[in-house]
Enzyme design. Structure first.
Site, PDB file in Angstrom:
ATOM      1  N   LYS A   1      -8.524  -8.201 -31.472  1.00 32.47           N
ATOM      2  CA  LYS A   1      -8.805  -7.344 -30.568  1.00 32.47           C
ATOM      3  C   LYS A   1      -7.480  -6.180 -30.831  1.00 32.47           C
ATOM      4  O   LYS A   1      -6.504  -6.637 -30.759  1.00 32.47           O
ATOM      5  CB  LYS A   1      -8.671  -7.435 -28.985  1.00 32.47           C
ATOM      6  CG  LYS A   1      -9.183  -6.595 -28.056  1.00 32.47           C
ATOM      7  CD  LYS A   1      -8.646  -6.896 -26.444  1.00 32.47           C
ATOM      8  CE  LYS A   1      -9.863  -5.706 -25.193  1.00 32.47           C
ATOM      9  NZ  LYS A   1      -9.478  -6.192 -23.817  1.00 32.47           N
TER      10      LYS A   1
ATOM     11  N   SER B   1     -13.614  -5.042 -21.295  1.00 33.06           N
ATOM     12  CA  SER B   1     -12.926  -4.827 -22.499  1.00 33.06           C
ATOM     13  C   SER B   1     -12.897  -4.580 -23.705  1.00 33.06           C
ATOM     14  O   SER B   1     -12.756  -3.867 -25.431  1.00 33.06           O
ATOM     15  CB  SER B   1     -11.555  -4.146 -22.159  1.00 33.06           C
ATOM     16  OG  SER B   1     -10.678  -4.682 -21.796  1.00 33.06           O
TER      17      SER B   1
ATOM     18  N   SER C   1     -12.436  -9.178 -19.071  1.00 35.53           N
ATOM     19  CA  SER C   1     -12.843  -8.528 -20.179  1.00 35.53           C
ATOM     20  C   SER C   1     -12.774  -9.679 -21.447  1.00 35.53           C
ATOM     21  O   SER C   1     -13.297  -8.849 -22.652  1.00 35.53           O
ATOM     22  CB  SER C   1     -11.609  -7.797 -20.836  1.00 35.53           C
ATOM     23  OG  SER C   1     -11.915  -6.163 -19.814  1.00 35.53           O
TER      24      SER C   1
END
Ligand code: GLN
Length: 485
Positions: free
Chosen positions: A80, A155, A179
């Site tokens: 990420k 997210s 997330s």
């Protein structure tokens, strides 16, 4: 050999050890697939093909010498884009960090490099990890590999879509309010948030420091166990990391359900997708069939979890994001003096959701409102932790749905409150610090994946992994995969 991008990490390293495949060949297969299909999924913000090839070649040599570094050597991973990578852009999905290149690696990146992984690149996310759909990325929309018109969740939508779409074997996300677990559920893969303090946050760009944790996405539970083992453990660079032993999670996966007490979460079904309810009820029956005893569990204060979270997380964010002032790093807009430059930089650099959170958080922390909002939310947080402690006196794991619904369409949830409701089942474990995992437990009538949420005692990731594994092995959901062509 089957397409290697379909394999789990442990299947890949088996193939590397037996000589049936090499890390370089598998890395080429992934890079080729990314070149061909990531235009549709848009999971990646940066593809680090040069680094991937170099890491794969080094891994090839270790296998040739009969000396691999461990169970993840040569496995292609995606990070990420909130995890700092030395020499590689780390944008956090934000214009304000669009060209920021960290001079250091996050501890998790260092540890995985030492385990021999192959870094494919950096994946998309909601700006500063604020969101549940990845639509708040400043750069691109990511598609759900099961239905390209739908969101992958957020997210950590990029790393989840990468694994679900076979654009990475494993990936790392972060979970502040859900997330990892929510996109894991939406994408039909395993997603785990470790206990707060289990994994070092050094090099993770902070959103809400008392809630943020880094964890794995994987194609099966065994892979999640292997990645967790590699990243877990105390780190002198993160004072909130905790010095407790890191067990060999993979070794205890097969211990089964016998003797385990499963707490079945009672929840408000208003607004729930009936397909999700059905799938979760059926999953609980599977656990019973495997020998678990069950009892109903309530978390009375968890109903206030969302409200408390959406005070505490923005409050911490408003403080953490104060550092983006156009001076230290990232974007700088021109202004007539320092204050003007700062305000123009922040106006141009942050997106609408980030600005909303900064305003909410600043308000909640301002004098006269602090006690009424932030102070009260912290009290709720303590009560939620006590609810979990009380429940874990009687049960070993708490089971429920990961999300109230399945992946929604791009643009479907424009109202911020509708978006926040996605987090209703995941947020309590962030507030309390307990570990949680989402494991695939079926499909909606429209063919979209559903996740089962398991929460465990603090630092007892081993038990939720064991339950998730027993469930996974007793079902066949993981054999159904999205087709991208
Ligand atoms: N969806 C939640 C939020 O927007 C959680 C985000 C996260 O876990 N990073 O704050």
């Amino acid at each position: 050999m089957t397409d290697p991008t379909r394999l789990t990490a442990h299947e890949l390293t088996d193939a590397f050890r037996s000589g049936a495949a090499t890390p370089s060949a598998v890395t080429e297969a992934y890079l080729g697939r990314i070149a061909k299909l990531d235009g549709k999924v848009r999971a990646y913000l940066t593809v680090t093909d040069g680094r991937a090839r170099a890491a794969a070649a080094a891994s090839d040599a270790r296998y040739r010498a009969g000396k691999p570094l461990g169970p993840l050597d040569g496995v292609p991973i995606s990070y990420k884009d909130v995890l700092s990578t030395r020499g590689v852009k780390t944008t956090c999905g934000s214009r304000i960090l669009e060209s920021w290149v960290p001079p250091f690696d996050a501890t998790v990146v260092t540890r995985l490099a030492a385990a021999g992984v192959v870094p494919l690149g950096k994946s998309n996310m909601d700006e500063f990890a604020m969101g549940s759909s990845t639509e708040h990325s400043a750069f691109q929309l990511t598609a759900n590999p099961w239905d390209l018109a739908r969101v992958p969740g957020g997210s950590s939508g990029g790393p989840a879509a990468a694994v679900a779409g076979d654009l990475a074997a494993i990936s790392l996300g972060t979970d502040t309010g859900g997330s990892i677990r929510q996109p894991g559920a939406f994408c039909g893969i395993v997603g785990m948030k470790p206990t707060y303090g289990r994994v070092s946050r050094y090099g993770l760009v902070a959103f809400a420091s008392s809630l943020d944790q880094i964890g794995p996405f994987a194609k099966d539970v065994r892979d999640a166990a292997l990645v967790l083992r590699a990243i877990a453990g105390v780190d002198p660079a993160d004072a909130t990391s905790v010095d407790v032993p890191v067990p060999d999670y993979a070794a205890s996966l097969g211990e089964g359900m016998r003797g385990l007490r499963v707490g079945v979460l009672e929840y408000d079904t208003a607004g729930m997708d009936p397909d999700v309810q059905r799938a979760v009820t059926a999953a609980i029956d599977v656990l019973k069939g495997l020998g678990a005893t069950t009892q109903a569990v309530t978390l009375p204060t968890a109903d206030h979890g969302l409200a408390a979270y959406y005070i505490i997380a923005p409050a911490e964010a408003s403080s953490n994001l104060a550092r983006y002032d156009g001076v230290k790093y990232g974007l700088r807009a021109l202004g007539k003096d320092l204050i003007d430059m700062e305000s123009r930089t922040r106006a141009a650099g942050f997106g609408a959701e980030v600005k909303r959170r900064i305003m909410l958080g600043t308000y909640a922390l301002s004098s006269g409102y602090y006690d009424a909002y932030y102070g009260k939310a912290q009290k709720v947080r303590t009560l939620i932790r006590r609810d979990f402690d009380a429940a874990f006196e009687h049960v070993d794991v708490i089971v429920g749905p990961t999300t109230p619904g399945v992946a929604f369409k791009h643009g479907e949830k424009e109202d911020p409150l509708a978006m926040y409701l996605n987090d209703v089942f995941t947020v309590p474990a962030n507030l309390s610090g307990n570990p949680g995992i989402s494991v695939p437990c079926g499909f909606s009538t429209s063919g979209l994946p559903i996740g089962l949420h398991l929460v465990g005692r603090a630092f007892d990731e081993a038990t939720i992994l064991r339950v998730a594994y027993a469930y996974e092995q007793a079902t066949t959901w993981r054999t159904r995969r999205p087709e991208l062509a």
